[in-house]
Design a protein around this motif. Structure first.
Motif, short mmCIF file in Angstrom:
data_model
loop_
_atom_site.label_atom_id
_atom_site.label_comp_id
_atom_site.label_asym_id
_atom_site.label_seq_id
_atom_site.Cartn_x
_atom_site.Cartn_y
_atom_site.Cartn_z
N LEU A 85 -24.68 -19.39 32.19
CA LEU A 85 -24.48 -18.04 31.68
C LEU A 85 -25.84 -17.45 31.30
O LEU A 85 -26.77 -18.18 30.97
N LYS A 121 -15.82 -24.78 31.03
CA LYS A 121 -14.52 -24.12 31.05
C LYS A 121 -13.41 -25.16 31.10
O LYS A 121 -13.58 -26.26 31.63
N LEU A 125 -13.08 -21.65 26.88
CA LEU A 125 -14.49 -21.73 27.24
C LEU A 125 -15.22 -22.32 26.05
O LEU A 125 -14.91 -22.01 24.89
N ILE A 158 -18.81 -14.28 32.51
CA ILE A 158 -17.96 -15.44 32.30
C ILE A 158 -16.94 -15.56 33.42
O ILE A 158 -16.72 -16.64 33.99
N SER A 167 -17.51 -18.54 36.19
CA SER A 167 -16.56 -19.65 36.01
C SER A 167 -15.56 -19.71 37.14
O SER A 167 -14.69 -20.57 37.18
#
Length: 216
Positions: free
Chosen positions: A69, A85, A95, A203, A207
């Motif tokens: 991230l 995750k 998360l 995110i 993910s």
């Protein structure tokens, strides 16, 4: 005089060799110590992941499903970082963000913050700190239940002004004789929630919860 000169040269050579050997030994010891510390932190993080989101609540390999991230210095994330995750039957259930509280009493406090898709805290665990034994170390789960008060909290529970310790008008308890440590952890958890709210697109995309083509 010649003998004296030879003696001085031998002494100088001996001292030089001693300095080189000593310096090398210290360097090797430091590297080995840092490696052991990194291993201990990694093991603590792995344990904490499954304390925050137990195995029965997800069916993916969280350790393998790590992703990067972006940085957000305003919220304490000074460089890109790895998050984890948790999914159940392909659907996201949580998360976990690694967070650093830089303002602990004795330095950095490292913690993991689990957040569900609705933005509520699933759990908080401390993975590394140097806080005072018997005082600040009560942020550890094995020392007290204090971190459990974050469970179910969100950005609006409490409101922004409540995200500090009671001594400063917040809703979170401080410890007897120790206010700095719990205040630092509380601030860090709040910043993690802010990051989660403000980086939803990062995110989701990173993910794998959304298709990049659908974002255009």
């Amino acid at each position: 005089m010649a003998a004296l000169g030879q003696s001085i040269r031998r002494s100088a050579i001996g001292l030089g060799l001693f300095a080189i050997i000593t310096g090398g030994t210290i360097a090797v010891t430091q590297v080995m110590t840092e490696a052991r510390i990194d291993q201990q932190i990694a093991r603590a993080e792995a344990r904490a992941l499954f304390e925050i989101i137990p195995e029965q609540h997800h069916d993916n390999d969280m350790l393998a499903d790590a992703f990067q991230l972006p940085a957000d210095p305003e919220r304490g994330f000074n460089q890109p970082f790895t998050a984890w995750k948790a999914t159940l039957q392909g659907q996201p259930v949580g998360l976990i963000l690694p967070v650093t509280a830089p303002d602990g009493y004795s330095g950095d406090i490292k913690l993991l913050v689990g957040i569900d898709p609705a933005g509520e805290v699933l759990g908080v665990r401390i993975t590394s700190h140097k806080e005072t034994p018997g005082l600040g170390d009560k942020v550890e789960r094995k020392k007290s239940d204090w971190v459990l008060d974050f469970n179910g909290r969100a950005l609006d529970n409490p409101a922004a002004e409540g995200w500090t310790v009671a001594k400063n008008g917040g809703v979170f308890d401080q410890f007897t004789g120790a206010t700095i440590t719990p205040r630092a952890v509380t601030k860090a958890v709040h910043k993690a929630l802010l990051y989660f709210r403000n980086h939803q697109s990062d995110i989701q995309l990173q993910s794998g919860d959304a298709n990049p083509q659908e974002q255009s």
